[in-house]
Design an enzyme around this catalytic site. Structure first.
Site, PDB file in Angstrom:
ATOM      1  N   GLU A 167      53.629  57.972  28.525  1.00 41.68           N
ATOM      2  CA  GLU A 167      52.514  57.281  27.860  1.00 41.68           C
ATOM      3  C   GLU A 167      51.929  56.185  28.767  1.00 41.68           C
ATOM      4  O   GLU A 167      51.977  54.998  28.460  1.00 41.68           O
ATOM      5  CB  GLU A 167      52.961  56.725  26.508  1.00 41.68           C
ATOM      6  CG  GLU A 167      53.313  57.829  25.527  1.00 41.68           C
ATOM      7  CD  GLU A 167      53.553  57.337  24.103  1.00 41.68           C
ATOM      8  OE1 GLU A 167      53.339  58.111  23.159  1.00 41.68           O
ATOM      9  OE2 GLU A 167      53.969  56.162  23.938  1.00 41.68           O
ATOM     10  N   GLU A 272      53.923  64.947  22.440  1.00 48.90           N
ATOM     11  CA  GLU A 272      54.648  64.318  21.333  1.00 48.90           C
ATOM     12  C   GLU A 272      53.849  64.466  20.047  1.00 48.90           C
ATOM     13  O   GLU A 272      52.722  63.970  19.952  1.00 48.90           O
ATOM     14  CB  GLU A 272      54.897  62.833  21.607  1.00 48.90           C
ATOM     15  CG  GLU A 272      55.864  62.553  22.738  1.00 48.90           C
ATOM     16  CD  GLU A 272      56.174  61.067  22.873  1.00 48.90           C
ATOM     17  OE1 GLU A 272      56.007  60.323  21.866  1.00 48.90           O
ATOM     18  OE2 GLU A 272      56.572  60.636  23.971  1.00 48.90           O
TER      19      GLU A 272
END
Length: 373
Positions: A167, A272
């Site tokens: 991320e 995710e």
């Protein structure tokens, strides 16, 4: 006729690659598979508690063998540099990678480049690297990445995909590769570090696909434009999508995914995702999701709603233009409530209502989606 030609071409490709160690493991344009993956990184810790997962008939199962037999064909593992307690260490990753190989599933390695959680608000470099100069940190990234990939390859568990940072909306390895707030003009430095890791991966095995992973589908429009303009190298766009944080507009999600596919011409993996099957809880630790305002109106927090949501995810990915929807990875489907010690998540999980197992650790009907076409 066209379908017949394409079929024959795929057979030729498979036969010609049959002697290559990577023929059944690496993603190619000609033999691209659709991934229905799971992130099982918590097994590094949960395995020691002997949690008994169960199938739909209440029979005891081995988690990894079971989910791969039901169609999960990609397993993601996070890697921390020098983690406290040893969880998610290279040694733990190597051990679980051997188990993944035995199932025939592909392996996605998520290198955080940190000793702990890395995300848009947290990108702490490993303690051993915290005092390095810019040139020293670049060399450390290169040597560490080569070591990791080399050791995995040597034991016969070369990852199919390697994720360079986790991320990385705000870059990674703060402040060396930070691209947030006062570091908005630091893109070239971030790219230099990211490309160094990418180079190390490719030097060990050029067949490995590299992925850059950010949180939020809409944000990815801006990020990957800047990433490519700054000279960033990568193969796959990786995205986190959690409705409570990113968007509840399903049409907008579809439009953004199409935009990314057409604009950047890269395969897209929803790295995710997850969804609750209830708002209830099974321990004393607060959960990430607990009320209707955090989820989608189209899909209730029920076992059926969870299954329907994942079916929508798959349908949306398969409708991405130019066949660029590579698949998804369900995050922490196994992070059930458990009895630990005082230093372990307050004896529980903040995710048990988003697992694919109920509070009795029996698999939910969402597992059926993994085996569907």
């Amino acid at each position: 006729m066209i379908k017949r030609i394409l079929f024959l071409l795929s057979i030729v490709i498979i036969i010609s690659c049959s002697g290559d160690d990577h023929s059944n493991r690496h993603v190619t344009e000609e033999t691209q598979k659709f991934y229905k993956g799971m992130d099982l990184s918590f097994q590094s810790e949960l395995d020691s508690y002997n949690i008994q997962y169960k199938d739909q008939n209440n029979n005891a199962i081995d988690l990894l063998d079971y989910v791969t037999s039901k169609g999960s064909n990609l397993i993601r593992l996070r890697l921390w540099h020098t983690p406290e307690g040893g969880f998610n260490s290279l040694e733990k990753v190597k051990q679980y990678a051997l188990k993944i190989k035995s199932t025939g599933a592909d392996f996605l390695l998520d290198i955080h480049y940190s000793d702990t959680w890395a995300d848009p608000a947290n990108q702490e470099p490993p303690l051993f690297w915290s005092t390095l100069t810019n040139s020293e940190i670049k060399n450390a990234i290169y040597e560490y990445t080569k070591k990791v990939i080399s050791e995995l390859k040597e034991q016969g568990t070369t990852p199919t995909i390697v994720q360079i940072g986790n991320e990385t909306n705000s870059g990674f390895l703060w402040d060396y590769g930070k691209i947030w707030n006062e570091f908005d003009n630091n893109w070239l430095q971030y790219i230099a570090l990211s490309n160094t890791a990418e180079k190390a991966v490719k030097e060990i095995d050029p067949n490995i696909k590299t992925m850059i992973h950010v949180a939020g589908i809409n944000f990815a429009r801006f990020f990957f434009k800047k990433f490519e303009e700054s000279g960033g190298n990568y193969d796959i766009i990786g995205l986190s999508y959690y409705p409570q944080f990113h968007s509840k507009n399903l049409n907008q999600i579809k439009n953004d995914l199409s935009f990314l596919a057409v604009t950047f011409n890269k395969n897209i993996l929803l790295t995710e995702i997850s969804y609750p099957f209830t708002f209830n809880w099974n321990d004393n630790l607060n959960n990430f999701i607990g009320d209707q305002s955090q989820i989608l109106n189209e899909f209730p927090a029920t076992p059926d709603g969870q299954k329907d949501y994942l079916e929508w995810i798959i349908k949306t990915l398969k409708e991405i233009p130019n066949n660029k929807g590579l698949g998804f990875c369900y995050w922490a489907p196994d992070w059930v409530a458990f009895e630990g010690n005082e230093n372990t998540y307050s004896n529980g999980s903040s995710w048990e209502n988003q697992c694919i197992f109920d509070f009795e650790h029996k698999v939910l009907k969402v597992i059926e989606v993994f085996s569907s076409d």
